[in-house]
Design a protein around this motif. Structure first.
Motif, mmCIF file in Angstrom:
data_model
loop_
_atom_site.group_PDB
_atom_site.id
_atom_site.type_symbol
_atom_site.label_atom_id
_atom_site.label_comp_id
_atom_site.label_asym_id
_atom_site.label_seq_id
_atom_site.Cartn_x
_atom_site.Cartn_y
_atom_site.Cartn_z
ATOM 1 N N PRO A 1 -15.929 28.471 -81.463
ATOM 2 C CA PRO A 1 -16.725 28.448 -82.766
ATOM 3 C C PRO A 1 -16.054 27.057 -83.545
ATOM 4 O O PRO A 1 -16.881 26.302 -84.060
ATOM 5 N N ALA A 2 -14.922 26.874 -83.396
ATOM 6 C CA ALA A 2 -14.395 25.740 -84.346
ATOM 7 C C ALA A 2 -14.811 24.242 -83.685
ATOM 8 O O ALA A 2 -15.270 23.500 -84.240
ATOM 9 N N ALA A 3 -14.784 24.270 -82.431
ATOM 10 C CA ALA A 3 -15.302 22.891 -81.720
ATOM 11 C C ALA A 3 -16.862 22.963 -81.912
ATOM 12 O O ALA A 3 -17.211 21.868 -82.076
ATOM 13 N N MET A 4 -17.452 24.206 -81.839
ATOM 14 C CA MET A 4 -18.925 23.835 -81.984
ATOM 15 C C MET A 4 -19.331 23.689 -83.519
ATOM 16 O O MET A 4 -20.185 22.718 -83.622
ATOM 17 N N ALA A 5 -18.378 24.115 -84.598
ATOM 18 C CA ALA A 5 -18.708 23.553 -86.011
ATOM 19 C C ALA A 5 -18.623 22.190 -86.047
ATOM 20 O O ALA A 5 -19.255 21.438 -86.752
ATOM 21 N N LEU B 1 -21.583 29.648 -86.970
ATOM 22 C CA LEU B 1 -21.492 29.742 -85.451
ATOM 23 C C LEU B 1 -20.756 30.491 -84.981
ATOM 24 O O LEU B 1 -20.663 30.761 -83.764
ATOM 25 N N ALA B 2 -19.717 31.144 -85.734
ATOM 26 C CA ALA B 2 -18.714 32.140 -85.200
ATOM 27 C C ALA B 2 -19.671 33.732 -84.929
ATOM 28 O O ALA B 2 -18.839 34.388 -84.541
ATOM 29 N N ALA B 3 -20.472 33.760 -85.577
ATOM 30 C CA ALA B 3 -21.370 35.013 -85.565
ATOM 31 C C ALA B 3 -21.825 35.283 -83.918
ATOM 32 O O ALA B 3 -22.093 34.486 -83.181
ATOM 33 N N ASP B 4 -21.905 36.525 -83.670
ATOM 34 C CA ASP B 4 -22.041 36.879 -82.159
ATOM 35 C C ASP B 4 -23.692 36.207 -81.945
ATOM 36 O O ASP B 4 -24.476 36.552 -82.578
ATOM 37 N N GLY B 5 -23.633 35.477 -80.936
ATOM 38 C CA GLY B 5 -24.792 35.019 -80.162
ATOM 39 C C GLY B 5 -25.304 33.780 -81.010
ATOM 40 O O GLY B 5 -26.256 33.057 -80.682
ATOM 41 N N ARG B 6 -24.766 33.489 -82.366
ATOM 42 C CA ARG B 6 -25.583 32.267 -82.984
ATOM 43 C C ARG B 6 -25.387 30.936 -82.315
ATOM 44 O O ARG B 6 -26.375 30.131 -82.334
ATOM 45 N N ALA B 7 -24.183 30.664 -81.681
ATOM 46 C CA ALA B 7 -23.865 29.476 -81.153
ATOM 47 C C ALA B 7 -25.205 29.141 -80.033
ATOM 48 O O ALA B 7 -25.628 28.076 -79.877
ATOM 49 N N GLU B 8 -25.321 30.207 -79.241
ATOM 50 C CA GLU B 8 -26.313 29.982 -78.359
ATOM 51 C C GLU B 8 -27.655 29.761 -78.667
ATOM 52 O O GLU B 8 -28.501 28.803 -78.311
ATOM 53 N N ILE B 9 -27.934 30.197 -79.779
ATOM 54 C CA ILE B 9 -29.413 30.102 -80.384
ATOM 55 C C ILE B 9 -29.443 28.796 -81.286
ATOM 56 O O ILE B 9 -30.351 28.275 -81.184
#
Length: 214
Positions: free
Chosen positions: A117-121, A159-167
């Motif tokens: 999540p941190a890298a995604m953010a 983006l740390a929420a479950d499934g949010r990064a993929e969506i």
């Protein structure tokens, strides 16, 4: 070479943005000077600038990282959605072929970060900034910079929420496809929808946190 106080401002802002200082945390001039290895004068000037921008607030004689109430957060997302949608619309019409390819490469590279999540953010911020720049409108970029500074006051990334990064990645792909097609209306609509879903995710996270705290 940038002035020292600009460096201090950028470093403190980044620390807030990365969650090293969270809403309510006290910022002490001497501690920041030690942390960043500089004198207290540029730190003091940076803190004054951050307070002027409402990123810091007074708690007695102390400066703390400001927090956003529900209404402020809602207002921020409304403005962000409209401005980001405009940026995507303009990017679809004005981005160079190279800028569009960079956006596509970002989406593909970021698919490898879904479990971080941190890298995604961080990647998400880069992606959105690239769209801002691809709009080729300096005044819009300036306004979006202000909005994104205020976004740093939200203590957690959606983006740390479950499934949010993929969506979110699917949404990023749809935005880039519209930009690749030169369809400004579709690009703007896709980005506004992306921000809307992020806002709903934020509301759910906050509701869950209130229930946990209560």
């Amino acid at each position: 070479m940038k002035p020292v106080n600009t460096d201090a401002y950028s470093m403190i802002l980044e620390a807030i943005d990365m969650g090293q200082y969270r809403p309510g945390d006290r910022l002490v001039e001497s501690e920041l000077a030690d942390r960043f290895g500089m004198s207290r004068t540029p730190i003091r000037e940076a803190l004054q600038r951050l307070e002027t921008q409402s990123l810091l607030a007074r708690d007695g004689r102390s400066l703390i990282v400001a927090s956003l109430d529900h209404n402020q957060m809602a207002e921020l997302y409304v403005v962000r959605g409209e401005l980001e949608g405009l940026a995507a619309n303009l990017a679809a019409r004005h981005a160079t072929a190279e800028e569009v390819r960079v956006l596509r490469e970002m989406v593909e590279a970021d698919n490898k970060l879904l479990n971080d999540p941190a890298a995604m953010a961080r990647a998400n911020r880069r992606f959105h900034k690239q769209i801002h720049l691809a709009s080729h409108n300096r005044y819009l970029v300036q306004q979006l910079d202000l909005v994104h500074r205020s976004m740093a006051l939200m203590a957690t990334t959606t983006l740390a929420a479950d499934g949010r990064a993929e969506i979110a990645q699917q949404e990023h792909d749809a935005i880039v496809r519209a930009i690749e097609a030169g369809d400004g209306a579709a690009a703007g609509a896709a980005l506004r929808e992306h921000i809307s879903v992020a806002f709903m995710t934020r509301l759910k996270l906050d509701a869950a946190q209130r229930e946990e705290d209560g």
